[in-house]
Design an enzyme around this catalytic site. Structure first.
Site, PDB file in Angstrom:
ATOM      1  N   HIS A 140       1.178  -0.066 -10.403  1.00 41.25           N
ATOM      2  CA  HIS A 140       0.206  -0.898  -9.667  1.00 41.25           C
ATOM      3  C   HIS A 140      -0.139  -2.161 -10.460  1.00 41.25           C
ATOM      4  O   HIS A 140      -1.304  -2.454 -10.760  1.00 41.25           O
ATOM      5  CB  HIS A 140      -1.064  -0.104  -9.362  1.00 41.25           C
ATOM      6  CG  HIS A 140      -1.802  -0.636  -8.164  1.00 41.25           C
ATOM      7  ND1 HIS A 140      -2.475   0.169  -7.283  1.00 41.25           N
ATOM      8  CD2 HIS A 140      -1.976  -1.906  -7.709  1.00 41.25           C
ATOM      9  CE1 HIS A 140      -3.040  -0.560  -6.335  1.00 41.25           C
ATOM     10  NE2 HIS A 140      -2.742  -1.829  -6.580  1.00 41.25           N
ATOM     11  N   ARG A 176       0.847  -1.183   0.000  1.00 41.19           N
ATOM     12  CA  ARG A 176       0.000   0.000   0.000  1.00 41.19           C
ATOM     13  C   ARG A 176       0.890   1.242   0.000  1.00 41.19           C
ATOM     14  O   ARG A 176       1.917   1.282   0.691  1.00 41.19           O
ATOM     15  CB  ARG A 176      -0.912   0.024   1.236  1.00 41.19           C
ATOM     16  CG  ARG A 176      -1.913  -1.127   1.284  1.00 41.19           C
ATOM     17  CD  ARG A 176      -3.022  -0.936   0.251  1.00 41.19           C
ATOM     18  NE  ARG A 176      -3.967  -2.042   0.260  1.00 41.19           N
ATOM     19  CZ  ARG A 176      -3.901  -3.113  -0.501  1.00 41.19           C
ATOM     20  NH1 ARG A 176      -2.894  -3.240  -1.368  1.00 41.19           N
ATOM     21  NH2 ARG A 176      -4.807  -4.060  -0.434  1.00 41.19           N
TER      22      ARG A 176
END
Length: 306
Positions: free
Chosen positions: A269, A221
């Site tokens: 990502h 994260r």
């Protein structure tokens, strides 16, 4: 019994999932009609991503569960209108993708593949058994990646908020355990959830606890890292290099310092994508379980936030 599932996962995603979901429901012996629009009081299940425009769950009084297609649920778990059980996605393909991403970048740093070859000077890397790899986070993804590195031969240790036991991995928990993992990690992989307790867990203090010249890989994260502290540690040589897949703002702004830093690798990502074929089987299995009166797979704890 015929069931209705509302697919609420943002624009353009349903076409990817339509056929795999129908096939998965057929294999599971379920009669489920998947729709992209429905009256709330007709919906039995919601198939969801937190990027969906659907943010008010209160009208869905008949809904038995919200089934997320994402592993991360920090953008939905605190929604006060969500009273239905929530399941996060734990998908074999997602896990395999993360294992491959982490392994690739651990080996890249271990073998010094970024070192420019300008002259014939053989530099022999140590064997994996002499390289210490650390993991912050020993959930489903962290455990799988840690075990994979141990299988290669790396000396692997991991830290988690609560005590864990993972074969082949030295497991630590608590404040002392965090320091123990940081202090030994030549290469550190962060795979923690986004919670108040994990925000900026890599900061000026914790980065300084790592061996000088260590490497950081963050496919977990974006909030796990204090960006300013990491950039400073890179500039000072405390951290040799970092590979980052997740960020506080995505897409990463074009003027962000990470794009321009010579010792930062940015990936957009991509470490662990949900694959429609295998994720559809997870969705079907969870609906079958609820219909049979069983608990959800991978149900999210509202108190823990994951």
């Amino acid at each position: 019994m015929s069931l209705t599932a509302l697919f609420a996962a943002g624009d353009g995603v349903f076409a990817e999932y339509d056929a795999p979901l129908r096939a998965a429901f057929a294999r599971a012996g379920l009669d489920v009609t998947v729709v992209t629009q429905a009256a709330p009081d007709t919906v039995d299940y919601i198939i969801y991503t937190p990027s969906s425009p659907l943010q008010d769950f209160a009208p869905f009084t008949r809904c038995k569960a919200v089934l997320s297609l994402w592993a991360g649920v920090e953008r939905i778990v605190g929604n006060p209108t969500l009273t239905q059980p929530l399941a996060r996605m734990v998908d074999p393909s997602l896990t395999q993708g993360m294992i491959e991403y982490v392994t690739g970048h651990v080996l890249r740093y271990h073998l010094a593949l970024d070192r420019p070859a300008t002259e014939w000077v053989p530099v022999v890397p140590p064997l994996a058994q002499d390289r210490k790899v650390g993991f912050l986070g020993l959930g489903a993804l962290g455990r799988a990646c840690a075990v994979a590195q141990a299988a290669i031969g790396f000396d692997v240790a991991g830290w988690s908020r609560t005590p864990r036991e993972v074969a082949g991995v030295q497991c630590h928990s608590g404040a002392d355990g965090l320091a123990a993992v940081l202090e030994r990690s030549d290469i550190l992989v962060t795979l923690l959830p986004d919670t108040p307790a994990t925000t900026n867990i890599l900061n000026a203090t914790t980065l300084a606890q790592m061996p000088r010249g260590a490497y950081v890989i963050n496919p977990g994260r974006g909030t796990l890292i204090d960006d300013a502290a990491l950039l400073s540690a890179l500039d000072q040589g405390q951290i040799a290099a970092a590979t980052l897949d997740v960020f506080r703002t995505e897409p990463l702004p074009a003027d962000h310092a990470y794009w321009h830093h010579p010792r930062v690798t940015v990936t957009p990502h991509i470490a662990a994508a949900t694959r429609a074929e295998t994720a559809s089987d997870v969705i079907a299995a969870n609906i079958a379980r609820v219909q049979a009166g069983q608990g959800l797979l991978h149900e999210v704890s509202r108190a823990a936030g994951y």
